[in-house]
Design an enzyme around this catalytic site. Structure first.
Site, PDB file in Angstrom:
ATOM      1  N   ASP A   1       0.815  -1.229   0.000  1.00  0.00           N
ATOM      2  CA  ASP A   1       0.000   0.000   0.000  1.00  0.00           C
ATOM      3  C   ASP A   1       0.842   1.270   0.000  1.00  0.00           C
ATOM      4  O   ASP A   1       0.428   2.295   0.520  1.00  0.00           O
ATOM      5  CB  ASP A   1      -0.974   0.014   1.194  1.00  0.00           C
ATOM      6  CG  ASP A   1      -1.776  -1.269   1.246  1.00  0.00           C
ATOM      7  OD1 ASP A   1      -2.187  -1.726   0.178  1.00  0.00           O
ATOM      8  OD2 ASP A   1      -1.963  -1.806   2.353  1.00  0.00           O
ATOM      9  N   GLU A   2       2.011   1.179  -0.593  1.00  0.00           N
ATOM     10  CA  GLU A   2       2.891   2.361  -0.670  1.00  0.00           C
ATOM     11  C   GLU A   2       2.387   3.343  -1.710  1.00  0.00           C
ATOM     12  O   GLU A   2       2.927   4.449  -1.849  1.00  0.00           O
ATOM     13  CB  GLU A   2       4.328   1.941  -1.034  1.00  0.00           C
ATOM     14  CG  GLU A   2       5.018   1.042  -0.015  1.00  0.00           C
ATOM     15  CD  GLU A   2       4.776  -0.434  -0.304  1.00  0.00           C
ATOM     16  OE1 GLU A   2       3.970  -0.742  -1.209  1.00  0.00           O
ATOM     17  OE2 GLU A   2       5.385  -1.277   0.373  1.00  0.00           O
TER      18      GLU A   2
ATOM     19  N   GLY B   1       0.353   1.516  -7.093  1.00  0.00           N
ATOM     20  CA  GLY B   1      -0.655   1.645  -8.151  1.00  0.00           C
ATOM     21  C   GLY B   1      -0.562   2.994  -8.848  1.00  0.00           C
ATOM     22  O   GLY B   1      -0.591   3.073 -10.072  1.00  0.00           O
TER      23      GLY B   1
ATOM     24  N   ASN C   1      -4.724 -10.891  -3.022  1.00  0.00           N
ATOM     25  CA  ASN C   1      -4.592 -10.258  -1.703  1.00  0.00           C
ATOM     26  C   ASN C   1      -4.198  -8.787  -1.855  1.00  0.00           C
ATOM     27  O   ASN C   1      -4.370  -7.993  -0.941  1.00  0.00           O
ATOM     28  CB  ASN C   1      -3.573 -11.005  -0.818  1.00  0.00           C
ATOM     29  CG  ASN C   1      -2.274 -11.292  -1.535  1.00  0.00           C
ATOM     30  OD1 ASN C   1      -2.133 -11.069  -2.732  1.00  0.00           O
ATOM     31  ND2 ASN C   1      -1.318 -11.816  -0.804  1.00  0.00           N
TER      32      ASN C   1
ATOM     33  N   HIS D   1      -4.635  -2.391  -5.615  1.00  0.00           N
ATOM     34  CA  HIS D   1      -4.026  -1.124  -6.037  1.00  0.00           C
ATOM     35  C   HIS D   1      -5.146  -0.219  -6.475  1.00  0.00           C
ATOM     36  O   HIS D   1      -5.996  -0.615  -7.263  1.00  0.00           O
ATOM     37  CB  HIS D   1      -3.099  -1.322  -7.239  1.00  0.00           C
ATOM     38  CG  HIS D   1      -2.005  -2.296  -6.991  1.00  0.00           C
ATOM     39  ND1 HIS D   1      -0.965  -2.032  -6.155  1.00  0.00           N
ATOM     40  CD2 HIS D   1      -1.799  -3.529  -7.456  1.00  0.00           C
ATOM     41  CE1 HIS D   1      -0.156  -3.072  -6.123  1.00  0.00           C
ATOM     42  NE2 HIS D   1      -0.642  -4.006  -6.898  1.00  0.00           N
ATOM     43  N   SER D   2      -5.126   1.007  -5.982  1.00  0.00           N
ATOM     44  CA  SER D   2      -6.192   1.900  -6.423  1.00  0.00           C
ATOM     45  C   SER D   2      -5.615   3.121  -7.119  1.00  0.00           C
ATOM     46  O   SER D   2      -4.560   3.626  -6.748  1.00  0.00           O
ATOM     47  CB  SER D   2      -7.089   2.292  -5.264  1.00  0.00           C
ATOM     48  OG  SER D   2      -6.308   2.780  -4.203  1.00  0.00           O
TER      49      SER D   2
ATOM     50  N   ASP E   1       2.829  15.021   0.258  1.00  0.00           N
ATOM     51  CA  ASP E   1       1.907  16.051   0.772  1.00  0.00           C
ATOM     52  C   ASP E   1       1.422  15.721   2.174  1.00  0.00           C
ATOM     53  O   ASP E   1       0.951  16.594   2.900  1.00  0.00           O
ATOM     54  CB  ASP E   1       0.701  16.210  -0.170  1.00  0.00           C
ATOM     55  CG  ASP E   1      -0.003  14.891  -0.426  1.00  0.00           C
ATOM     56  OD1 ASP E   1       0.670  13.928  -0.836  1.00  0.00           O
ATOM     57  OD2 ASP E   1      -1.219  14.799  -0.185  1.00  0.00           O
TER      58      ASP E   1
HETATM   59  P1  GTP Z   1      -0.447  -0.101  -3.575  1.00  0.00           P
HETATM   60  O1  GTP Z   1      -1.058  -1.331  -3.033  1.00  0.00           O
HETATM   61  O2  GTP Z   1       0.978   0.092  -3.221  1.00  0.00           O
HETATM   62  O3  GTP Z   1      -0.727   0.138  -5.018  1.00  0.00           O
HETATM   63  O4  GTP Z   1      -1.144   1.074  -2.851  1.00  0.00           O
HETATM   64  P2  GTP Z   1      -2.692   1.140  -2.774  1.00  0.00           P
HETATM   65  O5  GTP Z   1      -3.220   1.502  -4.107  1.00  0.00           O
HETATM   66  O6  GTP Z   1      -3.221  -0.048  -2.075  1.00  0.00           O
HETATM   67  O7  GTP Z   1      -2.891   2.293  -1.780  1.00  0.00           O
HETATM   68  P3  GTP Z   1      -4.322   2.879  -1.422  1.00  0.00           P
HETATM   69  O8  GTP Z   1      -5.417   1.961  -1.611  1.00  0.00           O
HETATM   70  O9  GTP Z   1      -4.139   3.525  -0.112  1.00  0.00           O
HETATM   71  O10 GTP Z   1      -4.447   3.945  -2.567  1.00  0.00           O
HETATM   72  C1  GTP Z   1      -3.552   4.889  -2.694  1.00  0.00           C
HETATM   73  C2  GTP Z   1      -4.387   6.093  -2.888  1.00  0.00           C
HETATM   74  O11 GTP Z   1      -3.606   7.169  -2.524  1.00  0.00           O
HETATM   75  C3  GTP Z   1      -4.773   6.237  -4.334  1.00  0.00           C
HETATM   76  O12 GTP Z   1      -6.091   6.627  -4.398  1.00  0.00           O
HETATM   77  C4  GTP Z   1      -3.871   7.321  -4.856  1.00  0.00           C
HETATM   78  O13 GTP Z   1      -4.513   8.172  -5.765  1.00  0.00           O
HETATM   79  C5  GTP Z   1      -3.538   8.072  -3.583  1.00  0.00           C
HETATM   80  N1  GTP Z   1      -2.184   8.589  -3.623  1.00  0.00           N
HETATM   81  C6  GTP Z   1      -1.119   8.081  -4.265  1.00  0.00           C
HETATM   82  N2  GTP Z   1      -0.054   8.874  -4.103  1.00  0.00           N
HETATM   83  C7  GTP Z   1      -0.478   9.890  -3.310  1.00  0.00           C
HETATM   84  C8  GTP Z   1       0.165  11.025  -2.764  1.00  0.00           C
HETATM   85  O14 GTP Z   1       1.345  11.290  -2.989  1.00  0.00           O
HETATM   86  N3  GTP Z   1      -0.582  11.828  -1.967  1.00  0.00           N
HETATM   87  C9  GTP Z   1      -1.885  11.578  -1.689  1.00  0.00           C
HETATM   88  N4  GTP Z   1      -2.525  12.407  -0.891  1.00  0.00           N
HETATM   89  N5  GTP Z   1      -2.516  10.524  -2.198  1.00  0.00           N
HETATM   90  C10 GTP Z   1      -1.824   9.700  -2.999  1.00  0.00           C
HETATM   91  P1  IMP Z   2      -2.055 -12.868   3.032  1.00  0.00           P
HETATM   92  O1  IMP Z   2      -1.133 -12.382   1.965  1.00  0.00           O
HETATM   93  O2  IMP Z   2      -3.506 -12.634   2.707  1.00  0.00           O
HETATM   94  O3  IMP Z   2      -1.766 -14.279   3.411  1.00  0.00           O
HETATM   95  O4  IMP Z   2      -1.791 -11.994   4.334  1.00  0.00           O
HETATM   96  C1  IMP Z   2      -0.569 -12.084   5.054  1.00  0.00           C
HETATM   97  C2  IMP Z   2      -0.167 -10.715   5.588  1.00  0.00           C
HETATM   98  O5  IMP Z   2       0.168  -9.872   4.500  1.00  0.00           O
HETATM   99  C3  IMP Z   2      -1.263  -9.982   6.357  1.00  0.00           C
HETATM  100  O6  IMP Z   2      -0.643  -9.200   7.367  1.00  0.00           O
HETATM  101  C4  IMP Z   2      -1.866  -9.057   5.307  1.00  0.00           C
HETATM  102  O7  IMP Z   2      -2.466  -7.934   5.882  1.00  0.00           O
HETATM  103  C5  IMP Z   2      -0.637  -8.695   4.513  1.00  0.00           C
HETATM  104  N1  IMP Z   2      -0.898  -8.332   3.096  1.00  0.00           N
HETATM  105  C6  IMP Z   2      -1.038  -9.177   2.050  1.00  0.00           C
HETATM  106  N2  IMP Z   2      -1.239  -8.488   0.912  1.00  0.00           N
HETATM  107  C7  IMP Z   2      -1.198  -7.187   1.240  1.00  0.00           C
HETATM  108  C8  IMP Z   2      -1.300  -5.970   0.470  1.00  0.00           C
HETATM  109  O8  IMP Z   2      -1.462  -5.949  -0.745  1.00  0.00           O
HETATM  110  N3  IMP Z   2      -1.205  -4.822   1.175  1.00  0.00           N
HETATM  111  C9  IMP Z   2      -0.998  -4.808   2.514  1.00  0.00           C
HETATM  112  N4  IMP Z   2      -0.881  -5.905   3.271  1.00  0.00           N
HETATM  113  C10 IMP Z   2      -0.980  -7.090   2.637  1.00  0.00           C
HETATM  114 MG    MG Z   3      -2.581  -1.958  -1.827  1.00  0.00          MG
END
Ligand code: GTP
Ligand code: IMP
Ligand code: MG
Length: 339
Positions: free
Chosen positions: A13-14, A17, A40, A43-44, A286
């Site tokens: 969730d860094e 995506g 699992n 990405h959004s 930000d």
């Molecule tokens: P990954 O699994 O690494 O892809 O991350 P994620 O997509 O699971 O993260 P999450 O669901 O939290 O979604 C990231 C959200 O944060 C998306 O809607 C992006 O548009 C938003 N985002 C990405 N980069 C930034 C940023 O630099 N600042 C802010 N405020 N939002 C961001």
């Molecule tokens: P699993 O991958 O569903 O077996 O979960 C094992 C561990 O990895 C748990 O702590 C989950 O929360 C974490 N995990 C797996 N996939 C993700 C991901 O995409 N984002 C964040 N945590 C994850």
């Molecule tokens: Mg994610």
């Protein structure tokens, strides 16, 4: 033309995506291949204010010129796959998608076990998507593969061959990692990890690309790392602190509140090293400095934000090539030309 892998450097969730979406649109790769564990991961991305979340297909779906591939190492849940084909209809994905015929299938029984088993659900806090049990069946050599499912037949391909052919032809290939380095089965905080290695080498292997064919590894870090599920998190902050700083996030797949921490420079260095990072991407700048919101020119960043980026480069020892300064796709600083 290079091949580029994007991986998460922390606990998932860094914002991979949103980095991948930028690269897909800006660099126009002809092939985008997804590696990693399976459904699992969530990405959004926001496109013109609409949120799209993918768990199975590549996050670069919005690049209409690209072939969208799911590598042999990735677990496939047919229900999620067909749901996403529907969800992403506006992007004409159906005719561009290919899944490797060797991918392992996630069955209903895998999901049920993942949600009810006291070790997986209770102790580890898995996502309940069935990934661990499906990988276990693959290791036991009793899992079904994509080629065994009739409905998936129209999408079958040999991803390894497609990706290597594309590289032979000098095409740009973007390879997407999922999860984060801290969740690696080998290098993360075992047993509080996912069911596979998540480092760049594993992602390359998932799509059938040898280590000598990778040109760039971009490791993504967010300014305040998050973790969902159980396991050690040395720089974790109390919930009230995360509330106060406006850092509260909820998971894309499970809706669980994410634990939030301070940037861990030592961990980032370790992560960049084992991943073989050639460049870093920093997201959520930000959130570190509100004045950085929407800035697209490095020189216009506030002093505090610049100092943070410089500190990362200094302590991690790898240049920062991409910086995200907000949620919209255009909120990005691209420094790759200076590297
Ligand atoms: P990954 O699994 O690494 O892809 O991350 P994620 O997509 O699971 O993260 P999450 O669901 O939290 O979604 C990231 C959200 O944060 C998306 O809607 C992006 O548009 C938003 N985002 C990405 N980069 C930034 C940023 O630099 N600042 C802010 N405020 N939002 C961001
Ligand atoms: P699993 O991958 O569903 O077996 O979960 C094992 C561990 O990895 C748990 O702590 C989950 O929360 C974490 N995990 C797996 N996939 C993700 C991901 O995409 N984002 C964040 N945590 C994850
Ligand atoms: Mg994610």
């Amino acid at each position: 033309m290079p091949s580029v892998i994007v991986v998460g450097g922390q606990w998932g969730d860094e914002g991979k995506g949103s980095i991948i979406a930028y690269l897909a649109q800006h660099d126009e790769p002809e092939v985008i291949a997804r590696g990693g564990v399976g459904t699992n991961a969530g990405h959004s991305v926001y496109i013109h204010g609409v949120k799209y979340a993918v768990r199975q297909l590549p996050t670069g779906f919005m690049q209409r010129k690209a072939r969208l591939l799911v590598g042999a190492g990735v677990l496939v849940d047919p229900e999620v796959f067909f749901h996403e084909l529907e969800h992403l209809k506006p992007f004409d994905v159906e005719k561009r998608v290919g899944i490797d015929y060797r991918c392992t299938i996630i069955e209903l029984a895998h999901r049920e076990l993942d949600r009810t088993n006291s070790h997986l659900h209770g102790k580890i806090g898995t996502t309940g998507s069935g990934c661990g049990p499906a990988n276990a069946d693959r290791v036991m050599r009793k899992a079904r593969q994509v080629k065994d499912i009739k409905e998936l037949e129209p999408y079958l391909t040999d991803v390894a061959q497609e990706v290597n052919d594309a590289l032979d032809e000098g095409k740009l290939v973007l390879i997407e990692g999922t999860q984060g380095f801290g969740l690696s089965l080998y290098f993360g905080s075992y047993p509080y990890v996912t069911s596979k290695d998540t480092s760049a080498s594993a992602i390359a292997s998932d799509v059938g690309v040898g280590p000598t064919r990778i040109d760039d590894v971009i490791v993504v870090f967010k300014s305040f790392p998050t973790r969902v599920g159980a396991g050690p998190f040395p720089t974790e902050m109390p919930e009230e602190e995360a509330d106060r700083l406006g850092l509260v996030e909820y998971g894309t797949v499970t809706g669980r509140r994410r634990r939030v921490g301070w940037f861990d420079f030592d961990f980032a260095r370790y992560s960049a090293r084992i991943n073989g990072a050639t460049m870093l991407a920093i997201t959520m700048l930000d959130k570190y400095d509100k004045e950085a919101l929407g800035v697209t020119d490095y020189d216009k960043l506030p002093k505090r934000a610049k100092e943070f980026i410089e500190e990362i480069e200094d302590k991690v020892g790898v240049p920062v090539a991409l910086i995200r300064t907000g949620p919209e796709l255009e909120h990005i600083i691209d420094l790759r030309e200076n590297i």
